[in-house]
Scaffold this motif. Sequence first.
Motif, PDB file in Angstrom:
ATOM      1  N   THR A 169       0.812  -1.221   0.000  1.00  0.00           N
ATOM      2  CA  THR A 169       0.000   0.000   0.000  1.00  0.00           C
ATOM      3  C   THR A 169       0.845   1.270   0.000  1.00  0.00           C
ATOM      4  O   THR A 169       0.424   2.293  -0.512  1.00  0.00           O
ATOM      5  N   ALA A 170       2.050   1.188   0.596  1.00  0.00           N
ATOM      6  CA  ALA A 170       2.902   2.382   0.672  1.00  0.00           C
ATOM      7  C   ALA A 170       3.980   2.411  -0.401  1.00  0.00           C
ATOM      8  O   ALA A 170       4.699   3.395  -0.532  1.00  0.00           O
ATOM      9  N   GLY A 171       4.129   1.329  -1.168  1.00  0.00           N
ATOM     10  CA  GLY A 171       5.019   1.313  -2.310  1.00  0.00           C
ATOM     11  C   GLY A 171       6.473   1.562  -1.969  1.00  0.00           C
ATOM     12  O   GLY A 171       7.012   1.023  -1.012  1.00  0.00           O
ATOM     13  N   THR A 172       7.107   2.419  -2.763  1.00  0.00           N
ATOM     14  CA  THR A 172       8.545   2.658  -2.616  1.00  0.00           C
ATOM     15  C   THR A 172       8.880   3.313  -1.286  1.00  0.00           C
ATOM     16  O   THR A 172       9.978   3.145  -0.774  1.00  0.00           O
ATOM     17  N   GLY A 173       7.950   4.065  -0.724  1.00  0.00           N
ATOM     18  CA  GLY A 173       8.210   4.679   0.572  1.00  0.00           C
ATOM     19  C   GLY A 173       8.439   3.640   1.645  1.00  0.00           C
ATOM     20  O   GLY A 173       9.350   3.765   2.470  1.00  0.00           O
ATOM     21  N   ALA A 174       7.638   2.587   1.634  1.00  0.00           N
ATOM     22  CA  ALA A 174       7.812   1.512   2.609  1.00  0.00           C
ATOM     23  C   ALA A 174       9.142   0.801   2.395  1.00  0.00           C
ATOM     24  O   ALA A 174       9.831   0.447   3.355  1.00  0.00           O
ATOM     25  N   GLN A 175       9.496   0.590   1.153  1.00  0.00           N
ATOM     26  CA  GLN A 175      10.777  -0.061   0.853  1.00  0.00           C
ATOM     27  C   GLN A 175      11.947   0.768   1.381  1.00  0.00           C
ATOM     28  O   GLN A 175      12.916   0.224   1.933  1.00  0.00           O
ATOM     29  N   LEU A 176      11.868   2.097   1.203  1.00  0.00           N
ATOM     30  CA  LEU A 176      12.925   2.976   1.686  1.00  0.00           C
ATOM     31  C   LEU A 176      13.071   2.859   3.192  1.00  0.00           C
ATOM     32  O   LEU A 176      14.195   2.726   3.708  1.00  0.00           O
ATOM     33  N   TRP A 177      11.967   2.905   3.930  1.00  0.00           N
ATOM     34  CA  TRP A 177      12.038   2.874   5.384  1.00  0.00           C
ATOM     35  C   TRP A 177      12.494   1.510   5.905  1.00  0.00           C
ATOM     36  O   TRP A 177      13.201   1.426   6.900  1.00  0.00           O
ATOM     37  N   ARG A 178      12.111   0.449   5.230  1.00  0.00           N
ATOM     38  CA  ARG A 178      12.599  -0.874   5.619  1.00  0.00           C
ATOM     39  C   ARG A 178      14.114  -0.962   5.399  1.00  0.00           C
ATOM     40  O   ARG A 178      14.832  -1.542   6.221  1.00  0.00           O
ATOM     41  N   ARG A 179      14.578  -0.377   4.309  1.00  0.00           N
ATOM     42  CA  ARG A 179      16.021  -0.403   4.026  1.00  0.00           C
ATOM     43  C   ARG A 179      16.780   0.436   5.047  1.00  0.00           C
ATOM     44  O   ARG A 179      17.851   0.026   5.538  1.00  0.00           O
ATOM     45  N   ILE A 180      16.240   1.596   5.408  1.00  0.00           N
ATOM     46  CA  ILE A 180      16.887   2.444   6.413  1.00  0.00           C
ATOM     47  C   ILE A 180      16.945   1.717   7.753  1.00  0.00           C
ATOM     48  O   ILE A 180      17.967   1.765   8.460  1.00  0.00           O
ATOM     49  N   LEU A 181      15.875   1.023   8.101  1.00  0.00           N
ATOM     50  CA  LEU A 181      15.860   0.274   9.354  1.00  0.00           C
ATOM     51  C   LEU A 181      16.940  -0.809   9.341  1.00  0.00           C
ATOM     52  O   LEU A 181      17.671  -0.983  10.332  1.00  0.00           O
ATOM     53  N   ASN A 182      17.079  -1.507   8.232  1.00  0.00           N
ATOM     54  CA  ASN A 182      18.117  -2.549   8.127  1.00  0.00           C
ATOM     55  C   ASN A 182      19.514  -1.957   8.224  1.00  0.00           C
ATOM     56  O   ASN A 182      20.402  -2.522   8.879  1.00  0.00           O
ATOM     57  N   GLU A 183      19.732  -0.812   7.573  1.00  0.00           N
ATOM     58  CA  GLU A 183      21.052  -0.179   7.611  1.00  0.00           C
ATOM     59  C   GLU A 183      21.366   0.326   9.024  1.00  0.00           C
ATOM     60  O   GLU A 183      22.514   0.225   9.483  1.00  0.00           O
ATOM     61  N   ALA A 184      20.371   0.855   9.704  1.00  0.00           N
ATOM     62  CA  ALA A 184      20.581   1.294  11.090  1.00  0.00           C
ATOM     63  C   ALA A 184      20.942   0.103  11.974  1.00  0.00           C
ATOM     64  O   ALA A 184      21.824   0.209  12.846  1.00  0.00           O
ATOM     65  N   GLN A 185      20.313  -1.025  11.744  1.00  0.00           N
ATOM     66  CA  GLN A 185      20.621  -2.221  12.527  1.00  0.00           C
ATOM     67  C   GLN A 185      22.052  -2.688  12.293  1.00  0.00           C
ATOM     68  O   GLN A 185      22.736  -3.119  13.230  1.00  0.00           O
ATOM     69  N   MET A 186      22.536  -2.572  11.061  1.00  0.00           N
ATOM     70  CA  MET A 186      23.919  -2.971  10.765  1.00  0.00           C
ATOM     71  C   MET A 186      24.915  -2.033  11.453  1.00  0.00           C
ATOM     72  O   MET A 186      25.936  -2.473  11.990  1.00  0.00           O
ATOM     73  N   ILE A 187      24.617  -0.732  11.458  1.00  0.00           N
ATOM     74  CA  ILE A 187      25.493   0.230  12.135  1.00  0.00           C
ATOM     75  C   ILE A 187      25.537  -0.061  13.633  1.00  0.00           C
ATOM     76  O   ILE A 187      26.605  -0.056  14.255  1.00  0.00           O
ATOM     77  N   LEU A 188      24.377  -0.326  14.213  1.00  0.00           N
ATOM     78  CA  LEU A 188      24.313  -0.625  15.633  1.00  0.00           C
ATOM     79  C   LEU A 188      25.045  -1.928  15.967  1.00  0.00           C
ATOM     80  O   LEU A 188      25.707  -2.031  17.009  1.00  0.00           O
ATOM     81  N   HIS A 189      24.945  -2.908  15.097  1.00  0.00           N
ATOM     82  CA  HIS A 189      25.614  -4.191  15.325  1.00  0.00           C
ATOM     83  C   HIS A 189      27.132  -4.029  15.400  1.00  0.00           C
ATOM     84  O   HIS A 189      27.816  -4.711  16.171  1.00  0.00           O
ATOM     85  N   GLN A 190      27.658  -3.109  14.599  1.00  0.00           N
ATOM     86  CA  GLN A 190      29.113  -2.907  14.523  1.00  0.00           C
ATOM     87  C   GLN A 190      29.621  -1.908  15.551  1.00  0.00           C
ATOM     88  O   GLN A 190      30.831  -1.725  15.697  1.00  0.00           O
ATOM     89  N   SER A 191      28.737  -1.270  16.286  1.00  0.00           N
ATOM     90  CA  SER A 191      29.142  -0.191  17.186  1.00  0.00           C
ATOM     91  C   SER A 191      29.956  -0.709  18.374  1.00  0.00           C
ATOM     92  O   SER A 191      29.567  -1.690  19.024  1.00  0.00           O
TER      93      SER A 191
END
Length: 354
Positions: A169-191
């Motif tokens: 329903t949210a299209g590319t916007g949802a994809q962007l936010w899911r990707r940002i969430l994944n990237e934030a998780q990777m940064i936190l994992h390496q912190s």
Amino acid sequence: MAQTSRHLSLLIPGLFASTDAAHVRVTELETLLARSEHRVCTADSDALLFELFDLAPDGVQNPPVAPVTYALDVNTSSGYWLRADPCYMRADSNRVLMMGNAFLNITQYEADTLAHELAPLFRAHDWQFSAPRPKRWYLRLPADPGISWHALSTVCGQDIHHFLPDQTTAGTGAQLWRRILNEAQMILHQSPVNQEREARGELPVNSLWFWGGGALPQISPKRFAQVWSNRALEQGLAKLFATPYAPPPLDGAIWLTQAVAPGEQLVVVEPLSDTIIHCTAPNHTGVGKTPIELLNQDWFAPLLTALKKRELASLHLYTGSGAVFHATPGTVARWWKRPRSFAAYQSRHAQVLK
């Protein structure tokens, strides 16, 4: 001297959700419930608070919590704000369970360090990221992203996949936010911060959760004379209205001595915990009592007495289950209204609580 001009709105989220009340009787609370007028209201505590402050129509969804709590933590600011709270998620079989952050001991130093490491991710999208409080982090966006997120409290204990933005329903916007969430998780994992936390035997801050988005609401005329709450949302709303606020007293008897200003007052008591009290302060009469019994002893008993003596003009009890009970000196005098067990009210509201 009777304080007949005092009105109390008492919010106790999860009042009917307690699992400890099946075999106890709480006479004063049962009397209040039986001798009150009741009506339906929103079951979402955050949305209810915006309604109580006359900031939203009935049934509002996804109220703008972020700009209100940011006004408390930093200052009022224009633009679109989103909470980006630190949290811990746990992988479990084919699920990812949201565990929240209530149990995470996050220092401000850790929050500042993690925010510094995360900032470039958001800066690339021209978003402002900050962590002014250990567990309240924020994003400021140029405009509404058109994405709906569920409150962190709603997601706790649940599989996050049921609460992520819907890509269909949210299209590319949802994809962007899911990707940002994944990237934030990777940064936190390496912190190094999380590496140090785990070395100390503490759980890491392994994710963010976005929620509460919106802009500051337009302020309406002031409603409450004072707000009593430990929670950031109520304190933020009080600050916006230039209303005095303070932590809630230990019990209703103390509140009655402190709340001397005429007009309507809001008291928020923390959600119930299904833990029997075995050890309390010396001379406290709560040893061995369940939380609902303590609430009855500490709050409902003195408030019922105050209504009978006309020291309180009215009580609106918001239960967090989609019901509000309105009692006055006149209604509590209806002796023919026979109380039912508290468990009977729980059963009646069980469908709302699911």
